[in-house]
Design an enzyme around this catalytic site. Sequence first.
Site, mmCIF file in Angstrom:
data_model
loop_
_atom_site.group_PDB
_atom_site.id
_atom_site.type_symbol
_atom_site.label_atom_id
_atom_site.label_comp_id
_atom_site.label_asym_id
_atom_site.label_seq_id
_atom_site.Cartn_x
_atom_site.Cartn_y
_atom_site.Cartn_z
ATOM 1 C CG ASN A 257 -1.839 1.118 1.336
ATOM 2 O OD1 ASN A 257 -1.861 1.994 0.461
ATOM 3 N ND2 ASN A 257 -2.630 1.143 2.384
ATOM 4 N NE ARG B 148 -6.235 1.241 0.231
ATOM 5 C CZ ARG B 148 -6.582 1.663 1.432
ATOM 6 N NH1 ARG B 148 -5.825 1.418 2.473
ATOM 7 N NH2 ARG B 148 -7.709 2.336 1.580
ATOM 8 C CG HIS C 265 -12.495 3.968 3.293
ATOM 9 N ND1 HIS C 265 -13.184 5.034 3.856
ATOM 10 C CD2 HIS C 265 -11.195 4.158 3.590
ATOM 11 C CE1 HIS C 265 -12.327 5.824 4.474
ATOM 12 N NE2 HIS C 265 -11.099 5.306 4.325
ATOM 13 N NE ARG D 257 -9.281 13.165 3.560
ATOM 14 C CZ ARG D 257 -9.199 11.828 3.562
ATOM 15 N NH1 ARG D 257 -10.257 11.096 3.828
ATOM 16 N NH2 ARG D 257 -8.068 11.237 3.279
ATOM 17 C CD GLU E 101 -8.883 -0.676 4.317
ATOM 18 O OE1 GLU E 101 -8.378 -0.204 5.351
ATOM 19 O OE2 GLU E 101 -9.225 0.016 3.352
#
Length: 397
Positions: free
Chosen positions: A7, A90, A179, A240, A384
């Site tokens: 990743n 990923r 996601h 965010r 993940e």
Amino acid sequence: MNVLVINCGSSSLKYQLINSDTEQVLAKGLCERIGIDGRLTYQKAGCDKEITEAPMPTHKEAIQMVLDALVNEKTGAIASLTEVNAVGHRILHGGEKFAGSFIINDEVIKAVEDCCDLGPLHNPANLIGINACMELMPNVPMVGVFDTAFHQTMPEKAYLYGLPYEYYEKYRIRKYGFHGTSHSFVSKRTAEFLELDLENSKIIVAHLGNGASISAVQDGKCVDTSMGLTPLEGLVMGTRSGDIDPAVMEYIAKKENLDMAGVMNVLNKKSGVYGLSGGLSSDFRDLEDAMNKGDKKAKNAIEVFSYRVAKYIGSYVAAMNGVDAIAFTAGIGENAPTVRKMVMSYLGYLGITLDEEANAKRGEEMVISTADSKVKVAVIPTNEELAICRETVALVK
Ligand code: AMP
């Protein structure tokens, strides 16, 4: 088969080597400060973490260090690189080109390059990681697993923005969602865990981590999700803003004398619970501590976060005309009973009741609604890397 899951971020790289037969993690870690100086963290299963500071001018040197660590005579997890049978990458943005995972070839690389406009921070880093791995392990099959792919089943009514249609035609401006690997993994696991028929179910997944998003999954397919063209839309997150009136941007620009990049920086890095708490922290552990000591801004931040989650859940119940199960996952979803309780306090109208004792636990797969609750609510830890490993094996085998 052993799968190396990679990743890549712009200056970092997380990795796990997973035995896909046992689904055990053989070794894991990360490279940080790539292009600055370089720091490798490596941990073989059952052993302590090792940290090595060494120059990593590019991702290639970083991946080389990971491979060296994996086959290190004393602390390596495998005897030689021939034991790495596949690599799963990923990849952030697959645009409309990828509705699933793909074996990486020239055509896939070109398509990922074409999506760099949509994911300008992550896609170039993902490509650097892919190229470096291909150079260092030329005969090992590689698979790209896209954060956006699971959401490609959304109908037009969910993904189109109320903008001139030509912007969608010309620039593919629409909601993509992120996601996806987590939403896919957790929705499947929720159905299994709660003994629901996935093909005939309505599940809402709340992935609440530093980045946070919600999805509505009907009959195993995503029908709506909270993140948009970029991961900025939707829930209030660590730093965010999530949804705001777009006119706020011009207003901030004028008042703070900022250009568009400056405003985007505020919305991405200085907002969310971090901004709401007056810059105290983006971490819910700190915010909960501060709230318990009477800090009003920290309390506001947690309340705004939870209220937004509850509102999205309500809207997805409407989108699916019902819901069978709600799953909480990721750092906050798995570990913050206060947030789960706050969110669930808005959901009584659905006939949901909270099992306070179960909810007090952290980090476990569990049901947190009472036996008579009309909708089942569960905590389902996400994984993940394992999801990427499974996708990789399915394509490579
Ligand atoms: P993630 O992005 O999924 O790794 O989630 C990271 C976030 O999870 C952190 O920033 C924290 O806000 C939250 N988190 C992790 N552990 C806990 C905990 N024990 N209690 C509350 N929040 C936690």
